[in-house]
Design a protein around this motif. Structure first.
Motif, PDB file in Angstrom:
ATOM      1  N   PRO A   1       0.993  -1.129   0.230  1.00 21.19           N
ATOM      2  CA  PRO A   1      -0.144  -0.010   0.057  1.00 21.19           C
ATOM      3  C   PRO A   1       0.823   1.481   0.059  1.00 21.19           C
ATOM      4  N   ASP A   2       0.410   1.991  -0.981  1.00 20.21           N
ATOM      5  CA  ASP A   2       1.304   3.405  -0.885  1.00 20.21           C
ATOM      6  C   ASP A   2       0.806   4.253  -2.272  1.00 20.21           C
ATOM      7  N   THR A   3       1.224   5.349  -2.296  1.00 23.72           N
ATOM      8  CA  THR A   3       0.723   6.299  -3.808  1.00 23.72           C
ATOM      9  C   THR A   3       1.873   6.093  -4.551  1.00 23.72           C
ATOM     10  N   TYR A   4       1.338   5.668  -5.827  1.00 20.86           N
ATOM     11  CA  TYR A   4       2.383   5.450  -7.035  1.00 20.86           C
ATOM     12  C   TYR A   4       2.217   6.590  -8.101  1.00 20.86           C
ATOM     13  N   ASN A   5       3.222   6.961  -8.366  1.00 26.90           N
ATOM     14  CA  ASN A   5       3.193   8.218  -9.434  1.00 26.90           C
ATOM     15  C   ASN A   5       3.609   7.308 -10.830  1.00 26.90           C
ATOM     16  N   PHE A   6       3.151   7.592 -11.899  1.00 23.58           N
ATOM     17  CA  PHE A   6       3.458   7.222 -12.996  1.00 23.58           C
ATOM     18  C   PHE A   6       3.006   8.078 -14.251  1.00 23.58           C
ATOM     19  N   PRO A   7       3.683   8.094 -15.370  1.00 26.09           N
ATOM     20  CA  PRO A   7       3.242   8.896 -16.563  1.00 26.09           C
ATOM     21  C   PRO A   7       2.078   8.129 -17.217  1.00 26.09           C
ATOM     22  N   ARG A   8       1.110   9.153 -17.907  1.00 23.93           N
ATOM     23  CA  ARG A   8       0.042   8.613 -18.758  1.00 23.93           C
ATOM     24  C   ARG A   8       0.347   7.424 -19.715  1.00 23.93           C
ATOM     25  N   GLY A   9      -0.437   6.528 -19.883  1.00 26.70           N
ATOM     26  CA  GLY A   9       0.008   5.298 -20.620  1.00 26.70           C
ATOM     27  C   GLY A   9       0.816   4.052 -19.993  1.00 26.70           C
ATOM     28  N   THR A  10       1.077   4.286 -18.699  1.00 22.04           N
ATOM     29  CA  THR A  10       1.540   3.012 -18.033  1.00 22.04           C
ATOM     30  C   THR A  10       0.417   2.142 -17.887  1.00 22.04           C
ATOM     31  N   THR A  11       0.874   0.836 -18.090  1.00 23.79           N
ATOM     32  CA  THR A  11       0.017  -0.140 -18.163  1.00 23.79           C
ATOM     33  C   THR A  11      -0.683  -0.684 -16.823  1.00 23.79           C
ATOM     34  N   ASP A  12      -1.689  -1.347 -16.732  1.00 22.05           N
ATOM     35  CA  ASP A  12      -2.061  -2.164 -15.355  1.00 22.05           C
ATOM     36  C   ASP A  12      -1.054  -2.935 -14.895  1.00 22.05           C
ATOM     37  N   LEU A  13      -0.417  -3.759 -15.726  1.00 19.59           N
ATOM     38  CA  LEU A  13       0.416  -4.608 -15.376  1.00 19.59           C
ATOM     39  C   LEU A  13       1.737  -4.032 -14.710  1.00 19.59           C
ATOM     40  N   GLU A  14       2.055  -3.168 -15.384  1.00 18.76           N
ATOM     41  CA  GLU A  14       3.386  -2.294 -15.072  1.00 18.76           C
ATOM     42  C   GLU A  14       2.930  -1.705 -13.394  1.00 18.76           C
ATOM     43  N   VAL A  15       1.828  -1.171 -13.188  1.00 23.43           N
ATOM     44  CA  VAL A  15       1.467  -0.704 -11.836  1.00 23.43           C
ATOM     45  C   VAL A  15       1.494  -1.917 -10.721  1.00 23.43           C
ATOM     46  N   LEU A  16       0.967  -3.003 -11.494  1.00 26.81           N
ATOM     47  CA  LEU A  16       0.774  -4.207 -10.440  1.00 26.81           C
ATOM     48  C   LEU A  16       2.313  -4.793 -10.277  1.00 26.81           C
TER      49      LEU A  16
END
Length: 354
Positions: free
Chosen positions: A171-186
């Motif tokens: 659990p945390d706040t994750y920063n990412f650019p537009r277009g990051t995939t769902d799998l990359e976040v997981l």
């Protein structure tokens, strides 16, 4: 011969005039600010594989280059890109352009790779199902996973076939650019959980009944769902460990609720406590087979370093403050339950609780 000399002189003069005009226009161009209002910012995307000419054309079409009089703005911008040696350094992504920026500032921004970042909060105590919903509803995450993919996601994250995903995301706040995939976040969140869990495991106070990091993760999820109070987590972790040592049922309601799944409607009834599921800790001894939620860092730490107490029971105070009464004996626990019921009744009636 005289004609050739005149022609050369004429051409030299012409080149000098053109160069002077270019220099004047170029200097004026690079010193101007972009046509962006002071009270707004503009989002601009450099698409993957874009060439400087394509980016320049995008800027022209979006009316984001300063106005010019004689020479085209795109020509001057291309010249600036080449003079500054940034033409081949632009990085794909979405950028924020603000008022006051010059063409030079713009080029520096597009070559910096400091793209606009979006956020996703993975919340402690939430289930994997809730996490999936948050990812699927996020407007800036690229959706690549199907419902079937989510059902067996662990092999895509380096886990085993059939392994439960519950509890495996930090659990945390994750920063990412537009277009990051769902799998990359997981993958990011899963790796963060694995890393922290193993660090905590290496520094733990060993317990004979918690033999693997996964068992610690399961227990931490129970602790997480039982209290949001940081000072109570080590106490509750110890209660569960002591009950395991004495071969007592854990009897934790959140695990029962998890096992009920969609059948849970907001209240646990007596028949729910006696209806067996793999997560019913009133009908089965030991830990549940999987975590029941995402445990926080504090809950994991509590399991690795539980309090030193003889408590065997706990129950909510009933005052609405989220705290619990702790007891060493069943007789003390019965009195605490009676106090909980009295406090809860007063609270619901709006009566002051002394």
């Amino acid at each position: 011969m005289r004609f050739v000399l005149k022609l050369v002189l004429f051409l030299a003069l012409l080149i000098g005039i053109v160069s002077g005009v270019f220099y004047q226009q170029y200097q004026s161009f690079i010193q101007q600010t972009l046509p962006i209002a002071a009270d707004q910012a503009v989002h601009f995307e450099v698409k993957p594989g874009s060439h400087i000419r394509q980016v320049t054309q995008q800027l022209v079409e979006a009316d984001l280059l300063p106005k010019t009089t004689l020479l085209p703005a795109d020509y001057l911008f291309l010249a600036q890109a080449r003079f500054s040696k940034q033409a081949n350094k632009l990085k794909a992504g979405e950028y924020v352009l603000e008022a006051g920026m010059t063409p030079a500032d713009l080029l520096t921004r597009l070559a910096s790779g400091k793209t606009l970042q979006y956020q996703l909060g993975i919340i402690e105590g939430h289930t994997f199902k809730e996490l999936v919903k948050a990812i699927q509803e996020h407007p800036h995450i690229k959706q690549t996973l199907s419902a079937e993919d989510y059902k067996n996601i662990m092999p895509k994250l380096g886990g085993a076939l059939g392994e439960s995903a519950e509890g495996w995301f930090y659990p945390d706040t994750y920063n990412f650019p537009r277009g990051t995939t769902d799998l990359e976040v997981l993958k990011r969140s899963h790796q963060a959980m694995r890393t922290y869990l193993m660090q905590a495991w290496e520094q733990r106070e060993p317990h004979p009944l918690i033999k693997t990091p996964y068992q610690a993760l399961v227990l931490a999820s129970l602790v997480e769902k039982e209290t949001g109070m940081s000072d109570e987590r080590p106490l509750i972790a110890r209660v569960f460990l002591t009950r395991l040592e004495k071969n007592m049922l854990l009897q934790t309601d959140p695990a029962v609720i998890y096992g009920m799944g969609e059948a849970y409607e907001g209240n646990i009834r007596k028949k729910d406590l006696t209806t067996d599921t793999p997560w019913n800790t009133y009908t089965r001894y030991g830990l549940p087979p999987t975590p029941i939620a995402t445990p926080s860092k504090a809950a994991i730490d509590a399991v690795m370093h539980p309090a030193e107490t003889n408590y065997l029971y706990f129950v909510a105070t009933g005052t609405g403050d989220g705290r619990h009464f702790f007891s060493e004996s069943y007789e003390q626990h019965r009195k605490a339950v009676a106090q909980y019921l009295a406090n809860d009744k007063k609270r619901q009636q709006g009566t002051s609780i002394q």
